[in-house]
Design an enzyme around this catalytic site. Sequence first.
Site, PDB file in Angstrom:
ATOM      1  N   TYR A  49       0.816  -1.202   0.000  1.00 61.21           N
ATOM      2  CA  TYR A  49       0.000   0.000   0.000  1.00 61.21           C
ATOM      3  C   TYR A  49       0.849   1.249   0.000  1.00 61.21           C
ATOM      4  CZ  TYR A  49       0.835   0.936   5.011  1.00 61.21           C
ATOM      5  OH  TYR A  49       1.415   1.238   6.214  1.00 61.21           O
ATOM      6  N   ARG A  68       8.097   4.111  -4.799  1.00 59.72           N
ATOM      7  CA  ARG A  68       8.202   3.099  -3.741  1.00 59.72           C
ATOM      8  C   ARG A  68       7.192   1.972  -3.962  1.00 59.72           C
ATOM      9  NH1 ARG A  68       7.631   5.042   2.270  1.00 59.72           N
ATOM     10  NH2 ARG A  68       5.469   5.258   1.611  1.00 59.72           N
ATOM     11  N   ARG A  94      -8.047 -20.801  -1.788  1.00 58.20           N
ATOM     12  CA  ARG A  94      -6.933 -20.482  -0.895  1.00 58.20           C
ATOM     13  C   ARG A  94      -5.782 -21.432  -1.168  1.00 58.20           C
ATOM     14  NH1 ARG A  94      -4.993 -22.208   4.235  1.00 58.20           N
ATOM     15  NH2 ARG A  94      -3.916 -20.527   5.351  1.00 58.20           N
ATOM     16  N   LYS A 114       6.431  -2.103   1.731  1.00 54.42           N
ATOM     17  CA  LYS A 114       5.288  -1.523   2.451  1.00 54.42           C
ATOM     18  C   LYS A 114       4.082  -2.440   2.343  1.00 54.42           C
ATOM     19  CE  LYS A 114       3.233   3.069   3.229  1.00 54.42           C
ATOM     20  NZ  LYS A 114       3.398   3.053   4.675  1.00 54.42           N
ATOM     21  N   GLU A 119      12.034   2.171  14.065  1.00 53.49           N
ATOM     22  CA  GLU A 119      11.174   3.263  13.596  1.00 53.49           C
ATOM     23  C   GLU A 119       9.919   3.301  14.451  1.00 53.49           C
ATOM     24  OE1 GLU A 119       9.875   2.402   9.525  1.00 53.49           O
ATOM     25  OE2 GLU A 119       9.891   0.270   9.989  1.00 53.49           O
ATOM     26  N   LEU A 160      11.115   1.042   6.926  1.00 54.69           N
ATOM     27  CA  LEU A 160      10.498   1.526   5.695  1.00 54.69           C
ATOM     28  C   LEU A 160      11.292   2.748   5.215  1.00 54.69           C
ATOM     29  CD1 LEU A 160       8.039   1.024   3.817  1.00 54.69           C
ATOM     30  CD2 LEU A 160       7.043   3.043   4.904  1.00 54.69           C
TER      31      LEU A 160
END
Length: 286
Positions: free
Chosen positions: A32, A51, A100, A150, A182, A206
């Site tokens: 995301y 990114r 799945r 991310k 972070e 990140l």
Amino acid sequence: MRTVYVNGDYLPETEARVSIFDRGFLMADGVYEVTSVLGGKLIDFAGHIARLERSLRELDMKKPAVFDDLLEIHRELVRLNGIGDGLIYLQVTRGSDGDRDFVFPDPETTEPTLVLFTQSKPGLADNPAARRGIKVIGIEDIRWGRRDIKTVQLLYPSMGKMMAQKAGADDAWMIEDGHVTEGTSNNAYIVKGNRIVTRQLSHDILHGITRAAVLRMAREAQMQVEERAFSIDEAKAADEAFVTSASAFVMPVVEIDGVAIGEGRPGPVATRLREIYLEESRKAAI
Ligand code: PDD
């Protein structure tokens, strides 16, 4: 009611649909981006898309759309939802092959899922928290080893915010081998003397788009920047501390584990960097 975007369609939020077999839902197999909007314009858009493309590459995931199409979708959502200040959330998952399975589906036959929605936040840049500063606690960093991607695996960061809330704080800084990695949803910094210290880029954190911009602007303003790991004890003894992210911009931190940082109020470096970042970013917004 918001208008959202799902796989080519602009729909009322209650009519948007994603399969229950979507790998984002079943396996957190998705990435995301969050881009802020100020005055109806996108902040650091090119950085966020660069990114996103890197995250997709690292996970062998197909690109759902090219740069110009993504820009058009962002702008259309800003327009349709009348966003002045706010955020645009974009998520890409590996899609659904109708069942799945741990094995990735064939990208030739399974399309990625692309979802975007807006969050209206009037006065996003005038957040009163920036004048007060926020309080953080230190927690152990138990996330996986590719935090540079991310992904939507946000359970632990979410638990971290809850631990902070329980402790009467606003956020948590995560600690690995005695050093701060972070914040739960931001990059962490301290200031000692005239030096700004923030952890170097690696798989451990990140690669913040706001971080890149803020460090560039700090260097342009002749501030000293040191990219290295720092301990939580070093942070508690610092003159200032702050975090950066697309939604918080530059946010002063005034307390760590109940210990006041510097004077216990936002310091001059964080305050100045916030001003510079907001001014420059508004100018460059598209
Ligand atoms: N979070 N580190 C982590 C773990 C993050 O989740 C984020 C962003 C950042 C800052 O990156 P950037 O400057 O590119 O926003 C650092 C977003 C805002 C979120 O999850 O809402």
